[in-house]
Design a protein around this motif. Structure first.
Motif, PDB file in Angstrom:
ATOM      1  N   SER A  93       0.835  -1.200   0.000  1.00  0.00           N
ATOM      2  CA  SER A  93       0.000   0.000   0.000  1.00  0.00           C
ATOM      3  C   SER A  93       0.872   1.253   0.000  1.00  0.00           C
ATOM      4  CB  SER A  93      -0.909   0.014   1.231  1.00  0.00           C
ATOM      5  OG  SER A  93      -1.541   1.278   1.368  1.00  0.00           O
ATOM      6  N   PRO A  94       0.596   2.218  -0.866  1.00  0.00           N
ATOM      7  CA  PRO A  94       1.360   3.475  -0.848  1.00  0.00           C
ATOM      8  C   PRO A  94       1.307   4.184   0.499  1.00  0.00           C
ATOM      9  CG  PRO A  94       0.071   3.316  -2.854  1.00  0.00           C
ATOM     10  CD  PRO A  94      -0.379   2.191  -1.973  1.00  0.00           C
ATOM     11  N   LEU A  95       0.275   3.904   1.297  1.00  0.00           N
ATOM     12  CA  LEU A  95       0.138   4.550   2.598  1.00  0.00           C
ATOM     13  C   LEU A  95       1.286   4.194   3.527  1.00  0.00           C
ATOM     14  CD1 LEU A  95      -1.756   6.338   4.318  1.00  0.00           C
ATOM     15  CD2 LEU A  95      -2.871   4.247   5.092  1.00  0.00           C
ATOM     16  N   VAL A  96       1.873   3.012   3.364  1.00  0.00           N
ATOM     17  CA  VAL A  96       2.964   2.588   4.245  1.00  0.00           C
ATOM     18  C   VAL A  96       4.261   2.423   3.453  1.00  0.00           C
ATOM     19  CG1 VAL A  96       1.496   1.560   6.005  1.00  0.00           C
ATOM     20  CG2 VAL A  96       2.162   0.187   4.026  1.00  0.00           C
ATOM     21  N   ARG A  97       4.359   3.088   2.331  1.00  0.00           N
ATOM     22  CA  ARG A  97       5.589   3.035   1.532  1.00  0.00           C
ATOM     23  C   ARG A  97       6.759   3.573   2.361  1.00  0.00           C
ATOM     24  NH1 ARG A  97       4.529   4.946  -4.296  1.00  0.00           N
ATOM     25  NH2 ARG A  97       3.654   2.835  -4.343  1.00  0.00           N
ATOM     26  N   GLY A  98       7.820   2.794   2.444  1.00  0.00           N
ATOM     27  CA  GLY A  98       8.987   3.186   3.224  1.00  0.00           C
ATOM     28  C   GLY A  98       8.973   2.671   4.651  1.00  0.00           C
ATOM     29  N   PHE A  99       7.846   2.082   5.106  1.00  0.00           N
ATOM     30  CA  PHE A  99       7.777   1.533   6.462  1.00  0.00           C
ATOM     31  C   PHE A  99       8.665   0.298   6.583  1.00  0.00           C
ATOM     32  CE2 PHE A  99       4.636   4.466   7.211  1.00  0.00           C
ATOM     33  CZ  PHE A  99       3.810   4.234   8.296  1.00  0.00           C
ATOM     34  N   ASP A 100       9.224   0.079   7.762  1.00  0.00           N
ATOM     35  CA  ASP A 100       9.904  -1.175   8.061  1.00  0.00           C
ATOM     36  C   ASP A 100       8.866  -2.289   8.197  1.00  0.00           C
ATOM     37  OD1 ASP A 100      12.394   0.088   8.161  1.00  0.00           O
ATOM     38  OD2 ASP A 100      12.130   0.619  10.270  1.00  0.00           O
ATOM     39  N   ASP A 101       9.314  -3.543   8.032  1.00  0.00           N
ATOM     40  CA  ASP A 101       8.402  -4.676   8.180  1.00  0.00           C
ATOM     41  C   ASP A 101       7.813  -4.726   9.585  1.00  0.00           C
ATOM     42  OD1 ASP A 101       8.898  -5.425   5.575  1.00  0.00           O
ATOM     43  OD2 ASP A 101      10.515  -6.802   6.130  1.00  0.00           O
ATOM     44  N   ARG A 102       8.606  -4.344  10.563  1.00  0.00           N
ATOM     45  CA  ARG A 102       8.148  -4.191  11.945  1.00  0.00           C
ATOM     46  C   ARG A 102       8.431  -2.750  12.354  1.00  0.00           C
ATOM     47  NH1 ARG A 102       6.094  -8.392  11.010  1.00  0.00           N
ATOM     48  NH2 ARG A 102       6.060 -10.327  12.231  1.00  0.00           N
ATOM     49  N   PHE A 103       7.446  -2.091  12.930  1.00  0.00           N
ATOM     50  CA  PHE A 103       7.633  -0.690  13.310  1.00  0.00           C
ATOM     51  C   PHE A 103       6.870  -0.411  14.597  1.00  0.00           C
ATOM     52  CE2 PHE A 103       3.807  -0.885  10.778  1.00  0.00           C
ATOM     53  CZ  PHE A 103       2.927   0.004  11.382  1.00  0.00           C
ATOM     54  N   TYR A 104       7.199   0.722  15.221  1.00  0.00           N
ATOM     55  CA  TYR A 104       6.600   1.077  16.502  1.00  0.00           C
ATOM     56  C   TYR A 104       5.633   2.243  16.341  1.00  0.00           C
ATOM     57  CZ  TYR A 104      10.149  -1.904  18.575  1.00  0.00           C
ATOM     58  OH  TYR A 104      10.930  -2.981  18.898  1.00  0.00           O
ATOM     59  N   ALA A 105       4.577   2.203  17.148  1.00  0.00           N
ATOM     60  CA  ALA A 105       3.600   3.289  17.131  1.00  0.00           C
ATOM     61  C   ALA A 105       3.014   3.473  18.525  1.00  0.00           C
ATOM     62  CB  ALA A 105       2.487   3.006  16.121  1.00  0.00           C
TER      63      ALA A 105
END
Length: 306
Positions: free
Chosen positions: A177-189
């Motif tokens: 999804s372009p919405l999460v383009r550049g995100f790591d496979d695992r990320f923190y929020a």
């Protein structure tokens, strides 16, 4: 590129001090381009802090953005001066005949109330209904996400056994999804909420898709299939110390809150927290603005919603 906001807004000086490009009204009016128009419906009691947090995220993109601030008329804010609201905020009657490229609906500390018990619920419903024909893309945050799913899709919220407060690991269900383009496979929020929406209830709606989840706290990002509505159940806009301030506030109130998960080093509230969600949060807002607002919104704002 700059964010265009009123010169005297408190966020202006703060952002300029962080070396963020803030454009004056005069300079913006003399540029021959159309800025994106983004409306922020700020339901948080800490209005100035929330304004600044959101504008910080919106400003770090290659786009010129004109921000308008919206408040509910049916609720009297008590944590900000009337002068600030009168100077910088508009009401729905002021903007109901206007069109916007983007709308952000914030969270609010009313989770434990039924939606219909919230004093501005009818006004919020009018705004969400209006957004379908006057806004190109709407982003709902935390309680705003739960309210949006309830109003548009009839999805209920549920009270959690204990507050989801802290920094949690997440994974992508729609990594392309372009919405999460550049995100790591695992990320923190960051999450800070007392209620939740069940994953199975979202999956049962064909018009919705789940983009990211946490094994600990459930849903994080949901969007409509037509990419007109976005729902984020955390607080990607939060500053490093926001959870700390919430925790200290609840301690003073005698609520005896649990220490936010994975936030203070060694769970020691006397130690300064580390921000491990900043880059992913910025990507989220940048991607939403670029791929789902700027790239697809009509140049003629009057055609928004057609």
């Amino acid at each position: 590129m700059p964010i265009r906001i009123p010169d005297a807004l408190p966020a202006t000086e703060i952002l300029e001090g962080e070396n963020i490009f803030v454009m004056t009204e005069f300079r913006a009016l003399h540029q021959d381009i159309r800025p994106l128009r983004v409306l922020i419906l700020n339901l948080m009691p800490t209005k100035i802090a929330t304004e600044t947090q959101l504008m910080r995220k919106l400003s770090n993109t290659p786009l010129q953005i004109q921000v308008d601030l919206l408040r509910t008329k049916s609720h009297e804010a008590t944590h900000v001066s009337a002068g600030h609201l009168e100077t910088f905020y508009r009401t729905f009657e002021d903007i109901e005949n206007e069109h916007y490229d983007g709308l952000i609906i914030t969270g609010a500390p009313v989770e434990l109330m039924e939606f219909e018990e919230v004093d501005y619920w009818e006004e919020l419903c009018r705004i969400m209904d209006w957004s379908s024909t006057h806004v190109h893309s709407t982003l709902h945050i935390c309680w705003g996400a739960q309210a949006g799913l309830y109003y548009h899709y009839g999805i209920q919220k549920y009270r959690l056994p204990k507050k989801a407060s802290g920094v949690f690991e997440h994974r992508l269900l729609k990594p392309k999804s372009p919405l999460v383009r550049g995100f790591d496979d695992r990320f923190y929020a960051v999450h800070s909420r007392n209620t939740d929406v069940k994953i199975e209830d979202v999956k049962a709606v064909d018009d919705l898709e789940i983009v990211a989840v946490s094994d600990e706290v459930g849903l994080y990002i949901v969007k409509s299939v037509d990419s007109r509505r976005f729902f984020v159940f955390g607080h990607p806009e939060y500053d490093t110390d926001t959870l700390k301030l919430e925790y200290e506030r609840d301690v003073k109130r005698g609520i005896n809150p649990e220490i936010p998960t994975n936030y203070f080093p060694d769970d020691d509230p006397t130690r300064a927290p580390l921000n491990v969600w900043r880059s992913q949060a910025q990507l989220f807002y940048t991607n939403w603005l670029n791929y789902y607002v700027y790239q697809t919104t009509p140049y003629d704002l009057e055609k928004v919603g057609e």
